[in-house]
Design an enzyme around this catalytic site. Structure first.
Site, PDB file in Angstrom:
ATOM      1  N   HIS A 121       0.305  -3.659  -9.318  1.00  0.00           N
ATOM      2  CA  HIS A 121       1.502  -4.416  -9.409  1.00  0.00           C
ATOM      3  C   HIS A 121       0.869  -6.036  -9.640  1.00  0.00           C
ATOM      4  CE1 HIS A 121       0.903  -6.439  -5.779  1.00  0.00           C
ATOM      5  NE2 HIS A 121       1.443  -5.635  -5.013  1.00  0.00           N
ATOM      6  N   ASP A 122       0.596  -6.340 -11.258  1.00  0.00           N
ATOM      7  CA  ASP A 122       0.032  -7.674 -11.613  1.00  0.00           C
ATOM      8  C   ASP A 122      -1.606  -7.651 -11.884  1.00  0.00           C
ATOM      9  OD1 ASP A 122       2.606  -9.341 -10.898  1.00  0.00           O
ATOM     10  OD2 ASP A 122       1.608  -8.765  -9.306  1.00  0.00           O
ATOM     11  N   GLY A 139      -3.326  -4.770  -5.930  1.00  0.00           N
ATOM     12  CA  GLY A 139      -2.031  -5.707  -7.404  1.00  0.00           C
ATOM     13  C   GLY A 139      -3.338  -6.799  -7.194  1.00  0.00           C
TER      14      GLY A 139
END
Length: 262
Positions: A121-122, A139
């Site tokens: 994520h991200d 992440g």
């Protein structure tokens, strides 16, 4: 017209461009957009709020757009954005972003992403990168353009790796890696700068000399990071051909948050 195999499941809300191919038993969710000319192999799942550009090649058994592996995630409509002309090999997993960051996981253009790569994520992945088999991004990782990660390399969450950097096989990257540098090992160590990669990308002798000088100031001079950064900033005056490279390095050093690999 999109070419959809009879066994594939494409949700009514999905938007497919011309000449998109969806292979056998693949699933495409309601909030997915896939650009012209992209092909999706068999047994893939593309879900979530995912946008994929044109002329990508996505091979079998990939999972793109699944929810982030973050216990704080509470179902927010975060996104995954993939650019154009990427090759994404077997068993890759790319997750959407989180509300604690910008809410978007991004992969740029012309990347070569090999089997079993995980992009958490991200993450923000630039253009023209190569991620070898089993490379794993935690992440919030940022990869600059032309970064190469060797097989089985793990990148700790929140780490930034600058453009043109190279991480060797099975590296444990737990600090920020400045542009142009070559690192490997566990614990991580800087082994030099990526001179061969720069030559292949058309860097001339003056630009390579400037990168060599930046490497020397950071790693061979015995100077503190702040002293090295000040002298690197001054290189633009004496080496104007490398102004863009010096600016890339100084900007990176000013934004490093986990301490740089030294």
């Amino acid at each position: 017209m999109a070419q959809i195999h009879p066994t594939a499941i494409v949700a009514p809300g999905a938007r497919l461009g011309e000449n998109v191919g969806i292979g056998p038993y693949s699933i495409v969710g309601d909030h997915v957009t896939i650009g012209e000319g992209t092909t999706v192999g068999p047994h893939c799942v593309i879900e979530g709020h995912t946008t994929i550009g044109r002329d990508n090649r996505i091979l079998q058994f990939c999972s793109l757009g699944a929810m982030p592996q973050d216990k704080k995630y509470a179902g927010e409509p975060t996104r995954l954005e993939i650019g154009d002309r990427n090759t994404i090999r077997e068993f890759c997993t790319f997750n959407t972003g989180t509300a604690q960051d910008v809410g978007v996981t991004r992969v740029g253009d012309d990347n070569w992403i090999m089997a079993y790569v995980h992009i958490a994520h991200d993450c923000q992945v630039g253009n023209q990168t190569i991620l070898a088999n089993n490379a794993t991004l935690g992440g919030h990782v940022h990869l600059g353009d032309w970064v190469i990660l060797g097989g089985l390399t793990g990148v700790h969450q929140f780490v930034k790796i600058g453009a043109h950097a190279f991480a060797g096989f099975a590296s444990a990257v737990n600090q920020d890696v400045p542009p142009f540098m070559m690192v490997d090992g566990n614990p991580l160590a800087v082994r030099g700068f990526n001179v061969e990669g720069l030559r292949r990308r058309g860097f001339g002798p003056q630009r390579i000399a400037a990168v060599k000088q930046m490497h020397r100031l950071l790693y061979r001079s015995g100077k503190t990071l702040e002293q090295a950064r000040t002298e690197i900033e001054a290189l633009s005056a004496s080496m104007p051909e490398a102004e863009i490279d010096v600016a890339l390095m100084t900007e990176f050093l000013s934004q490093a948050t986990r301490g740089i690999a030294r």
